[in-house]
Design a protein around this motif. Structure first.
Motif, PDB file in Angstrom:
ATOM      1  N   VAL A 162      10.069   3.634  -6.310  1.00 44.08           N
ATOM      2  CA  VAL A 162      11.529   3.590  -6.362  1.00 44.08           C
ATOM      3  C   VAL A 162      11.947   3.956  -7.784  1.00 44.08           C
ATOM      4  O   VAL A 162      11.129   3.926  -8.707  1.00 44.08           O
ATOM      5  N   ALA A 163      13.209   4.264  -7.944  1.00 41.06           N
ATOM      6  CA  ALA A 163      13.708   4.632  -9.271  1.00 41.06           C
ATOM      7  C   ALA A 163      13.528   3.464 -10.241  1.00 41.06           C
ATOM      8  O   ALA A 163      13.855   2.328  -9.905  1.00 41.06           O
ATOM      9  N   PRO A 164      13.007   3.738 -11.428  1.00 45.56           N
ATOM     10  CA  PRO A 164      12.785   2.662 -12.403  1.00 45.56           C
ATOM     11  C   PRO A 164      14.053   1.875 -12.733  1.00 45.56           C
ATOM     12  O   PRO A 164      13.986   0.672 -12.953  1.00 45.56           O
ATOM     13  N   ASP A 165      15.213   2.530 -12.729  1.00 47.60           N
ATOM     14  CA  ASP A 165      16.436   1.797 -13.061  1.00 47.60           C
ATOM     15  C   ASP A 165      16.783   0.751 -12.005  1.00 47.60           C
ATOM     16  O   ASP A 165      17.354  -0.293 -12.324  1.00 47.60           O
ATOM     17  N   VAL A 166      16.406   0.994 -10.746  1.00 47.84           N
ATOM     18  CA  VAL A 166      16.613  -0.008  -9.690  1.00 47.84           C
ATOM     19  C   VAL A 166      15.772  -1.242  -9.989  1.00 47.84           C
ATOM     20  O   VAL A 166      16.256  -2.382  -9.907  1.00 47.84           O
ATOM     21  N   VAL A 167      14.527  -1.035 -10.365  1.00 44.85           N
ATOM     22  CA  VAL A 167      13.635  -2.150 -10.683  1.00 44.85           C
ATOM     23  C   VAL A 167      14.100  -2.852 -11.949  1.00 44.85           C
ATOM     24  O   VAL A 167      14.133  -4.088 -12.010  1.00 44.85           O
ATOM     25  N   THR A 168      14.507  -2.096 -12.951  1.00 45.31           N
ATOM     26  CA  THR A 168      14.958  -2.687 -14.209  1.00 45.31           C
ATOM     27  C   THR A 168      16.173  -3.584 -13.981  1.00 45.31           C
ATOM     28  O   THR A 168      16.230  -4.700 -14.500  1.00 45.31           O
ATOM     29  N   ARG A 169      17.128  -3.117 -13.188  1.00 43.25           N
ATOM     30  CA  ARG A 169      18.306  -3.952 -12.888  1.00 43.25           C
ATOM     31  C   ARG A 169      17.898  -5.211 -12.122  1.00 43.25           C
ATOM     32  O   ARG A 169      18.435  -6.301 -12.369  1.00 43.25           O
ATOM     33  N   SER A 170      16.949  -5.078 -11.220  1.00 52.38           N
ATOM     34  CA  SER A 170      16.473  -6.248 -10.464  1.00 52.38           C
ATOM     35  C   SER A 170      15.746  -7.226 -11.374  1.00 52.38           C
ATOM     36  O   SER A 170      15.886  -8.445 -11.232  1.00 52.38           O
ATOM     37  N   ARG A 223       6.753  -9.567 -11.209  1.00 50.18           N
ATOM     38  CA  ARG A 223       7.810  -9.068 -12.098  1.00 50.18           C
ATOM     39  C   ARG A 223       7.213  -8.403 -13.326  1.00 50.18           C
ATOM     40  O   ARG A 223       7.656  -7.334 -13.749  1.00 50.18           O
ATOM     41  N   ARG A 224       6.179  -8.999 -13.906  1.00 47.33           N
ATOM     42  CA  ARG A 224       5.548  -8.405 -15.090  1.00 47.33           C
ATOM     43  C   ARG A 224       4.854  -7.086 -14.731  1.00 47.33           C
ATOM     44  O   ARG A 224       4.934  -6.116 -15.471  1.00 47.33           O
ATOM     45  N   LEU A 225       4.221  -7.056 -13.578  1.00 47.23           N
ATOM     46  CA  LEU A 225       3.579  -5.823 -13.105  1.00 47.23           C
ATOM     47  C   LEU A 225       4.620  -4.709 -12.966  1.00 47.23           C
ATOM     48  O   LEU A 225       4.407  -3.582 -13.428  1.00 47.23           O
ATOM     49  N   LEU A 226       5.762  -5.018 -12.370  1.00 48.82           N
ATOM     50  CA  LEU A 226       6.821  -4.026 -12.223  1.00 48.82           C
ATOM     51  C   LEU A 226       7.368  -3.597 -13.579  1.00 48.82           C
ATOM     52  O   LEU A 226       7.675  -2.420 -13.790  1.00 48.82           O
TER      53      LEU A 226
END
Length: 106
Positions: A88-96, A20-23
């Protein structure tokens, strides 16, 4: 690969605090393609107090053999040529990441 297995792989990817921190670092990267140098990532994660005391060598080993393969299997990143890149789109990762944070506070 079925849709369920893709979703399961993504849950596995977000199940670990190092991943999670890496992402998070990839999403907050200043580069337009959400890419970060592998050694910079190693340094940031090894210096992060969240994970206790990891040497850079230990973190590098864990990234190469555990965390990066899991994130690649989940189709979230690519790595090679000394870089790690979000695919993947950063907003997808941010929401996750926000969802994972909510689970953490239950």
């Amino acid at each position: 690969m079925t849709r369920d297995s893709v979703v399961d792989g993504r849950f596995v990817a977000f199940a670990d605090v190092v991943r999670r921190r890496l992402l998070y670092y990839l999403c907050s990267s200043s580069s337009d393609d959400n890419e970060i140098a592998f050694e910079t990532l190693v340094s940031r994660l090894a210096d992060d107090d969240t994970f206790g005391s990891h040497t850079r060598a230990q973190m590098r080993l864990n990234l190469v053999h555990v965390h990066l393969p899991k994130l690649e299997q989940a189709n979230l990143i690519e790595h090679g040529d000394g870089t790690v890149r979000l695919v993947v789109a950063p907003d997808v990762v941010t929401r996750s990441l926000e969802l994972a944070h909510r689970f953490d506070s239950i």
